[in-house]
Design an enzyme around this catalytic site. Structure first.
Site, PDB file in Angstrom:
ATOM      1  N   THR A  83       0.854  -1.175   0.000  1.00  0.00           N
ATOM      2  CA  THR A  83       0.000   0.000   0.000  1.00  0.00           C
ATOM      3  C   THR A  83       0.891   1.226   0.000  1.00  0.00           C
ATOM      4  OG1 THR A  83      -1.367   1.374   1.468  1.00  0.00           O
ATOM      5  CG2 THR A  83      -0.227  -0.448   2.479  1.00  0.00           C
ATOM      6  N   CYS A 197      -1.776   4.867  -5.474  1.00  0.00           N
ATOM      7  CA  CYS A 197      -2.570   4.044  -4.569  1.00  0.00           C
ATOM      8  C   CYS A 197      -2.675   2.697  -5.256  1.00  0.00           C
ATOM      9  CB  CYS A 197      -3.953   4.650  -4.325  1.00  0.00           C
ATOM     10  SG  CYS A 197      -5.059   3.564  -3.407  1.00  0.00           S
TER      11      CYS A 197
END
Length: 237
Positions: A83, A197
């Protein structure tokens, strides 16, 4: 072969992309029935999301440190935090383990340098776009000028990530909104746009736009592939 540690689940929608890309990459390099040796620790994302809203990054760091230490104990030779946003606590995690942490922003910055790109747009969660931990690393380590969308566009990007992409919802109107924002960043001078992202690559791909896109999920996973099949040590800085 070096064993890759994946700290995932944030969200699991993108973590499965890491698993697929790394296995495909190792097989492409080694052939036959080869696949990657990996250790996966998948975190429950709901408590993390609540702590993000509260801004309690120290509590999140403790969760990730415990997971990272479990991954190390399971025999991993390197760690990937799957992430972008949670790289805000990457240095805290790295300080508590003895295996290298392959940083997603470093992997992306290296690709940008190789491609001769100096000005880049950045899409991601509001945390990634607005806070310094990601942009400053790209600026200071790789000399990049980093552009982010305006306030309204940042809110749109953030909302779509949490309300849709993390829940596996892929909507055509959201893709159109992202493409408009990407086009605006290019008009402002971005030579490429970072999909900062790990879920964004589920919505927007290179074939959707003439603007060069850098999918951090793919870049980070490819960095893991290179580590998996090499004998060279990697510095944990």
């Amino acid at each position: 072969m070096n064993k890759i540690g994946l700290l995932g689940g944030m969200s699991w929608e993108s973590t499965q992309s890491y698993y697929r890309i790394i296995n495909q990459g190792v097989n492409a390099k080694l052939g036959g029935l080869h696949s990657a040796e990996m250790v996966l620790y998948s975190i429950d994302f709901a408590p993390i999301e609540q702590l993000q809203k509260l801004g309690d990054w120290d509590a999140m760091a403790k969760i990730l440190i415990n997971a990272a230490q479990s991954i190390e104990k399971a025999g991993a030779d390197a760690l990937l935090i799957c992430t972008n946003t949670m790289h805000k606590v990457a240095d805290q995690v790295a300080a508590e383990i003895d295996i290298p942490l392959l940083h997603i922003a470093d992997a992306t910055g290296e690709v940008l340098q190789q491609q001769g790109i100096h000005t880049v747009g950045l899409l991601g969660t509001a945390f990634t776009m607005e806070q310094e931990f990601y942009r400053e690393r790209l600026q200071q380590k790789f000399g990049l000028e980093v552009l982010v969308p305006d306030t309204e566009a940042r809110q749109t990007v953030h909302r779509i990530i949490y309300d849709e992409l993390c829940a596996g919802k892929i909507l055509s109107e959201s893709k159109a909104a992202y493409l408009d924002i990407i086009h605006d960043l290019a008009q402002r001078g971005a030579q490429a746009v970072i999909l900062g992202c790990t879920e964004i690559g589920l919505l927007v791909q290179q074939q959707d736009t003439e603007v060069k896109l850098l999918d951090t999920t793919a870049i980070h996973a490819e960095k893991a592939v290179a580590f998996a099949v090499t004998e060279s040590p990697v510095n944990n800085d």
